[in-house]
Write a protein that holds these residues in place. Structure first.
Motif: not given
Length: 428
Positions: A73, A138, A213, A216, A226
């Motif tokens: 993270s 991202r 968040t 994500d 990702s």
């Protein structure tokens, strides 16, 4: 053979003997399993403790214990830097221009960049970019910039984010692949612009409700990038540095909805390959129902079959081994869309630079044998990586007397997937 496929563009099949390709693919995957089974006795990459009992199939995730997983993270946090914010803002301006031009510009895909931006540059182009550089979407996600602009207007603090894992992203992916592969007006720029606008509204609203968040795992394209980026040879933690891609993939924790996400991803590419088969149009025309209905039912069925076979092959290890499906899906995506990217990618970029000047002649595709070699290598490498990482995770999770036996169904399924993937490349 060249056939029309996807929302826009063409795909070229393999100019090689089908039987030889299929046999070679199956043998390579099986041989790779036998090699790691004999030589790989201790976990090297898995982010779980050796000897830890496997979680139940319904478990959302395994608690990470390795340094690799614990710092994953933090590495992602690099993408929230000032340079990333600049990239996101620039991409927001570009995305706004594409949507506006999609609505107001010419409604032929040859004169409007919107279809190629979505179907080629984003959906296909983000895979090789993420494989090389990590989770690039991202870093340039325009919805993060839009959320930052609107967040000061929020009157309430963000609500807790429900533990739905990749579930929302899987739903979004299902909507996208239906548009790309089934919807009858998928190449109309206004339809593409409508999808992009609705997508932005839904995910920005969710982020305003639950905080950034949400992106994500809730944002389909960010989750997509990702997951592929976990296989990149570089990581971003205080700057770029080289790493073993197998460690990056092993550090991806199991999560709710990940099996569904990969099933939609892989199932849709199988459907795309099937729809590229010359006999598909004949079969669809022979059925007394509209083609969009047939396409929708077959697409849903293929996604369901992929998910069901995987769960049958892995049992209670389904959640723990779900990340190992990513290289299979990524490898087949590169193989299947390679010529689309090579031909339509440069045309899409040209449209972005000069949208009113139309398109020139398609870029010449490299030598067909070279393309075929890259396609086959992408499928085989993806499956071999999946076999290695799955074995490593099984060694970490299972007691010694069950490590090989519990992997056999999954390995056989991977062999079958390899042959199916190569077969679809041959016939399309």
């Amino acid at each position: 053979m060249i056939v029309l496929a996807h929302g826009v563009g063409e795909v070229r099949g393999l100019p090689l003997p089908g039987e030889l390709v299929l046999q070679t693919g199956g043998v390579v995957v099986l041989a790779s399993f036998l090699a790691v089974a004999l030589l790989w006795r201790e976990p090297r990459f898995a982010a779980v403790a050796p000897g830890r009992p496997p979680p139940p199939a319904s478990a959302p995730a395994l608690a990470p214990v390795s340094r690799e997983s614990a710092t994953s993270s933090a590495r992602v946090g690099t993408f929230d830097s000032a340079s990333a914010r600049f990239g996101q803002a620039a991409m927001l301006l570009l995305a706004t221009a594409v949507v506006v031009f999609g609505f107001l510009g010419p409604q032929e895909d040859e004169a409007n960049p919107a279809p190629r931006v979505l179907y080629v540059l984003l959906w296909v182009g983000v895979v090789p970019a993420s494989l090389l550089l990590g989770p690039v979407w991202r870093a340039v996600n325009p919805l993060r910039a839009l959320h930052r602009l609107l967040a000061p207007l929020r009157r309430r603090p963000p609500a807790p984010l429900p533990d739905r894992g990749y579930g929302p992203a899987a739903v979004g992916l299902g909507a996208f692949v239906w548009l790309e592969l089934v919807a009858p007006a998928r190449d109309v720029p206004a339809v593409v612009a409508t999808f992009l606008l609705l997508y932005a509204v839904i995910h920005t609203a969710a982020a305003l409700r639950h905080g950034p968040t949400w992106f994500d795992r809730g944002d389909t394209f960010e989750a997509y990038s990702s997951l592929v980026g976990a296989l990149a040879p570089v990581e971003w933690h205080g700057g770029p540095r080289l790493r073993n891609p197998l460690r990056g993939l092993a550090a991806v924790p199991p999560a709710r909805g990940l099996v569904a996400f990969v099933a939609v991803w892989w199932g849709s590419t199988v459907f795309d390959g099937l729809s590229g088969w010359p006999g598909w149009a004949t079969v669809r025309a022979a059925l007394p129902v509209p083609g969009v209905v047939v396409g929708t039912l077959v697409l849903v069925a293929l996604v369901g079959v992929v998910a069901l076979l995987y769960r049958l092959a892995t049992g209670r290890l389904a959640a723990a081994l779900a990340p190992t499906l990513v290289p299979i899906a990524a490898g087949y995506t590169i193989a299947h869309y390679l010529t689309l990217l090579l031909v339509e990618g440069p045309r899409g970029l040209a449209q972005l630079v000069a949208p009113l000047h139309g398109l020139g002649e398609p870029t010449a595709v490299p030598d067909v044998v070279l393309v075929a070699a890259v396609q086959i290598a992408a499928v085989l490498v993806g499956h071999v990586v999946a076999v290695v990482v799955a074995h490593d995770r099984c060694v970490a999770l299972l007691p010694p007397h069950r490590r090989l036996a519990d992997q056999i169904p999954l390995v056989l399924l991977m062999v079958a997937y390899t042959m199916v993937g190569l077969f679809l490349l041959v016939i399309s």
